[in-house]
Enzyme design. Sequence first.
Site, short mmCIF file in Angstrom:
data_model
loop_
_atom_site.label_atom_id
_atom_site.label_comp_id
_atom_site.label_asym_id
_atom_site.label_seq_id
_atom_site.Cartn_x
_atom_site.Cartn_y
_atom_site.Cartn_z
N MET A 34 21.94 52.05 94.17
CA MET A 34 23.14 51.23 93.97
C MET A 34 23.35 50.85 92.50
O MET A 34 24.48 50.75 92.04
CB MET A 34 23.05 49.97 94.82
N ASP B 228 11.17 46.59 82.59
CA ASP B 228 10.44 46.12 83.77
C ASP B 228 10.91 44.68 83.97
O ASP B 228 10.65 43.82 83.11
CB ASP B 228 8.93 46.19 83.51
N VAL B 229 11.57 44.42 85.08
CA VAL B 229 12.21 43.10 85.25
C VAL B 229 11.21 41.95 85.33
O VAL B 229 11.61 40.79 85.24
CB VAL B 229 13.14 43.06 86.48
N ASN C 67 20.04 43.82 89.88
CA ASN C 67 20.02 44.73 91.03
C ASN C 67 18.63 45.25 91.38
O ASN C 67 18.36 45.57 92.53
CB ASN C 67 20.97 45.91 90.73
N TYR D 190 9.77 40.30 101.58
CA TYR D 190 11.09 40.81 101.19
C TYR D 190 12.17 39.78 101.52
O TYR D 190 13.00 39.44 100.67
CB TYR D 190 11.38 42.15 101.88
N LYS E 232 14.50 37.58 98.89
CA LYS E 232 15.96 37.70 98.87
C LYS E 232 16.62 36.35 99.18
O LYS E 232 17.72 36.07 98.71
CB LYS E 232 16.42 38.79 99.85
#
Length: 249
Positions: free
Chosen positions: A17, A62-63, A89, A154, A158
């Site tokens: 995405m 690398d976030v 993202n 996960y 989120k």
Amino acid sequence: MRLEGKVALISGGARGMGAAEARLFASEGAKVVLGDVLEAEGRQVEAEIAESGADAVFVRLDVTSESDWLSAVDTALQRFGKLDILVNNAGIWDRAMIEEQTEENWDRVMDINGKGVFLGTKASISAMREAGGGSIVNISSVAGLIGSAASTAYNASKGAVRLLTKSTAVQYAAEGIRCNSVHPGPIQTQMLDDVYPDDSTRQQRQDAIPLGRLGEMEDVARGVLFLASDEASYITGSELVIDGGYTAM
Ligand code: NAD
């Protein structure tokens, strides 16, 4: 040209995405910095966008690294003069019920999916302030809205993105910086292949979607484009669910 004159930074822009958003943003007039840990794929997206006649630059990002974020923002400023849009993202999937979830994997998922969004936001605020405002779009998930029988960290990560979005919106609204979250249902990317490796579980999930199909990357990219653009100038702290009706039931 809905993003004419805008400069955007997209994390996880090398594939899936994020790459779809980079291509769409560039086709709508934005100059794009795309960051990812996947260098070869990222440079490929950069080259495709350049071939189309638009401006894009890939940076290794690398976030989970604050210094990587600072240099990604600096690249936007050096190459394109400002920063108007950030799309947080990048993310990873993890499947484990609570008793199977290892501490190591919990930390890894939280670091990339949660801390990564915090660091990206923190690194971008002053550049957006300089630009006179901006738009931050955080990619959460339907997993940030409802629980799961199969995944733990996960969904928690989120959910954290969902509320970090609202704090960002409230803290920076007065400076013209908007922040919204996007909540995709199952979208056909490499991640979905990892989540549903066999056809029967994928079919079961598809059958549970009122619109009767899995999402395409462009279904999400178009929603992100809207929130990033000035068309959404009165929208902040909101949640855009793009799931074919899955969570409406
Ligand atoms: P993808 O795996 O194709 O792409 C994720 C990208 O993030 C990859 O390019 C990967 O290299 C990058 N990335 C991972 N760790 C990184 C790090 N530490 N630093 C920088 N980049 C990193 O998956 P996708 O489906 O395109 O996912 C994009 C986002 O959408 C993710 O946040 C994901 O959680 C979310 N999402 C996906 C779905 C789905 O069904 N595909 C549904 C809801 C939400």
